[in-house]
Design a protein around this motif. Structure first.
Motif, short mmCIF file in Angstrom:
data_model
loop_
_atom_site.label_atom_id
_atom_site.label_comp_id
_atom_site.label_asym_id
_atom_site.label_seq_id
_atom_site.Cartn_x
_atom_site.Cartn_y
_atom_site.Cartn_z
N ILE A 10 0.85 -1.20 0.00
CA ILE A 10 0.00 0.00 0.00
C ILE A 10 0.88 1.25 0.00
N SER A 11 1.99 1.17 0.74
CA SER A 11 2.85 2.33 0.96
C SER A 11 4.30 1.87 1.02
N ARG A 109 -5.85 1.44 -8.87
CA ARG A 109 -5.54 2.88 -9.01
C ARG A 109 -6.84 3.64 -8.82
N ALA A 116 -6.67 2.18 -1.66
CA ALA A 116 -6.05 0.85 -1.67
C ALA A 116 -6.19 0.19 -0.29
N GLN A 117 -6.01 0.98 0.75
CA GLN A 117 -6.15 0.46 2.11
C GLN A 117 -7.58 -0.04 2.35
N ASN A 129 -1.15 -1.07 -4.37
CA ASN A 129 -1.54 0.31 -4.65
C ASN A 129 -0.82 0.80 -5.91
N ASP A 132 -2.98 6.10 -5.30
CA ASP A 132 -4.26 6.49 -4.67
C ASP A 132 -4.25 8.00 -4.41
N HIS A 137 2.36 6.00 -4.48
CA HIS A 137 2.50 5.22 -5.71
C HIS A 137 3.77 4.37 -5.54
#
Ligand code: NCD
Length: 310
Positions: A10-11, A109, A116-117, A129, A132, A137
């Protein structure tokens, strides 16, 4: 921790330096596969991957699709336009519908930060992800680090300047986090209206003056993101270009030039800079496939490099 436990990307915060390096090392192997005539390995044969894109995309969507296909997965790619999203189906209903196919991963996207979370909470699949809103990204940051590592050997001590519309850029947020994790010094540069307040908390410095650009080893230019601007952030694009456009003349010999694409030719970059041998823009696109193969492999087939979700 079982290799079958569900994991997400996600990150960049989901990854430590060792995790990033593992993915890049694996991507190196997949880049070799992409250089063969038959660009396919059986790693994800029989697995299903859904690409769900609610926002415009050329590079990210095509490279995720190619990455999944080169790993022999079955791929379904859905664009908001032409899908039931047009008929008013919510993100949650769409995700739950697609989850009925039992996908191993959903790549999402969305124009909304945090999407995404949320998706990760609605599906048993792994979630990646692919951008978002203004948030993150992560696969773009990984492919950028991959491209730089190939050129520089490593990022330790490198000075990276990120120039332009930082405020609306998920690429900048993920990039700052990833470049810092890999040991680089990051400076963000742009008009004060386009630099988010408090960005220094991510570990970078910020400046409105482009005069110091010569000290950078890497000049990373961002697109002016008109689609996210609801007010006037710069007096005019012409004025922005006069002050901040990166041209070949502004680059010092030996500096590397990057841009995530798509480029507004003549706004943030001049044509001579885009076409100069210092530009790595094409290499970034190419790296996208191998790095996304590595991320899919890591999440779905590899040992845990990414935080497991119970
Ligand atoms: C970026 C994005 O969509 O965030 N593009 C990309 O993924 N290559 C940057 C941009 O749109 O400016």
């Amino acid at each position: 921790m079982s290799v079958h436990s569900r994991r997400h990307l996600i990150s960049i915060e989901d990854l430590d330096r060792a995790g990033i390096e593992r993915i890049l090392d694996r991507a190196q192997g997949f880049a070799e596969v992409s250089g063969r005539e038959i660009k396919k390995v059986p790693a994800l044969r029989g697995r299903t991957i859904v690409n769900l894109f609610y926002e415009a995309s050329t590079r990210t969507s095509s490279s995720f699709e190619l990455a999944a296909k080169r790993l022999s997965a079955d791929v379904v790619s859905i664009r908001a336009a032409g899908s039931s999203v047009d008929k008013g189906e919510s993100l949650k209903d769409t995700v739950q519908t697609l989850s009925a196919y039992d996908p191993a991963a959903i790549v999402i996207r969305s124009p909304h930060a945090g999407a995404a979370q949320l998706v990760a909470g609605w599906t048993p699949a792994s979630v990646i992800n692919a951008g978002d809103g203004k948030h993150e990204h992560p696969t773009q940051a990984l492919l950028d680090v991959f491209t730089l590592r190939r050129r520089l050997g490593g990022l330790d001590g490198a000075s990276i300047w990120i120039v332009g519309d930082v405020l609306h850029s998920r690429v900048a947020r993920s990039g700052i986090l990833a470049f810092k994790r890999m040991g680089a010094q990051v400076t963000v540069c742009g008009p004060p209206t386009l630099i988010p307040r408090g960005i220094e908390a991510l570990g970078c410095t910020s400046t409105a003056s482009i005069e110091g650009l010569h000290e950078a080893d890497v000049v990373y230019v961002l697109r002016m993101q008109h689609e996210r601007m609801r007010e006037c952030f710069v007096p005019s694009l012409r004025e922005y270009a006069t002050r901040y456009q990166v041209s070949a003349a502004r680059l010092r010999p030996g500096q590397l030039l990057m841009h995530p694409g798509p480029v507004n030719r003549g706004v943030e970059l001049s044509s001579d800079a885009i076409d100069s041998p210092q530009a790595l823009i094409g290499e970034q696109v190419k790296a996208g496939v191998a790095v996304r193969m590595a991320v899919l492999y890591e999440l779905l087939a590899g040992a845990p490099a990414l935080a497991a979700v119970a």
